[in-house]
Design an enzyme around this catalytic site. Structure first.
Site, short mmCIF file in Angstrom:
data_model
loop_
_atom_site.label_atom_id
_atom_site.label_comp_id
_atom_site.label_asym_id
_atom_site.label_seq_id
_atom_site.Cartn_x
_atom_site.Cartn_y
_atom_site.Cartn_z
N ASP A 41 39.21 106.23 74.34
CA ASP A 41 40.18 106.71 75.32
C ASP A 41 41.19 107.66 74.68
O ASP A 41 41.24 107.80 73.45
CB ASP A 41 40.94 105.53 75.93
N TYR A 88 36.39 97.34 65.61
CA TYR A 88 37.62 98.09 65.85
C TYR A 88 38.74 97.50 65.00
O TYR A 88 38.80 96.29 64.76
CB TYR A 88 38.05 98.00 67.32
#
Length: 275
Positions: free
Chosen positions: A62, A124
């Site tokens: 994003d 992540y």
């Protein structure tokens, strides 16, 4: 050319390891305004090859989200050595995006390599600055929480998320994944001074899943909720039960895991965020 297929006999499938600072860009996926990482990478590929090349990535980040090692593939009939791809494409990229390595994958009749669908798991990092006063030097690079956080309580809460679960409570309403069921392999939470690092490893992630988990762990860490609350949130399977989506600034796509047969020159998960 289409990064989704490699049907042409003369076509070669090239894989890139791409690192980027997501702060200046509106995410990975191409948009009409051209202000995305994919747009800049494909423009650089065009300038280098004088051919239109379409890429496919392992995970669409994003706006504001960074990548230590995004994995991208595309098909081309051009013959270049791998270092030429790295140096040539980087010549046309802005300073916030860089190709770190390139590799050609062999044609496999049973399964052509795909950056997204060949991935076995993803990792992540979320870097959080925990101090009463914000740091201008970490703006866009780390999330910020001014209230003191209890690492032990967050670790206790995170344990409830391990294993295979329906993660609908941590799923964005815009998520297009076919199933909310994912397998969480590990969640590691470490503190060094005022920096807290969340490392989250799963087979795959839903849209905003990591940021929603981090936001909920912060609720536990600051005493708003007890560690057992996260188990209730998970069981509720509705987005309204979890904490609000946390800021994108500290989120880094760190590593995509593949079958060793593809022989990608990937790096180990990098620790320079701590330095």
């Amino acid at each position: 050319m289409n990064g989704e297929s490699g049907d042409a006999i003369t076509s070669r499938r090239i894989v890139l390891g791409v690192q980027y600072d997501g702060a200046p860009w509106q995410g990975w996926q191409t948009q009409l305004n051209g202000l995305t990482v994919q747009d800049k990478l494909e423009f650089a590929l065009y300038k280098f090859t004088q051919q239109t090349i379409t890429t496919a990535c392992a995970g669409r980040t994003d706006a504001g989200v960074h990548a230590l090692e995004q994995v991208v593939h595309f098909d081309t009939t051009l013959e270049r050595d791998m270092q030429s791809w790295v140096r040539g494409v980087n010549t046309f990229l802005p300073s916030s995006i860089a190709v770190r390595w390139a590799s050609e994958v062999a044609h496999d009749p049973a399964e052509n390599f795909h950056a997204r669908f060949s991935a076995r798991s993803r990792t992540y990092h979320y870097m959080l600055y925990n101090n009463p006063v914000r740091s201008p030097l970490l703006e866009g690079k780390a999330g910020w929480v001014f209230r003191a956080l209890d690492i032990a309580k967050m670790q206790e809460a995170a344990a409830h998320l391990l294993g295979q679960h329906d993660f609908s409570a941590f799923r964005s309403v815009q998520c297009q994944a076919k199933s909310p069921v994912k397998t969480m392999h590990a969640i590691k939470i470490e503190r060094r001074g005022d920096l807290i690092m969340f490392t989250v490893h799963a087979n795959a992630f839903l849209h905003h899943m990591v940021r929603n988990i981090v936001g909920s762990l912060i609720y536990v860490g600051n005493g708003t909720q007890a560690p057992s609350w996260l188990k209730e949130v998970l069981a509720g399977q509705e987005r309204k039960f979890a904490a609000p989506t946390f800021m994108p600034d500290g989120l880094y796509l760190a590593k995509i895991d593949y079958d060793p047969k593809w022989q990608l020159p990937q790096t180990e998960i990098q620790n320079f965020l701590w330095s």
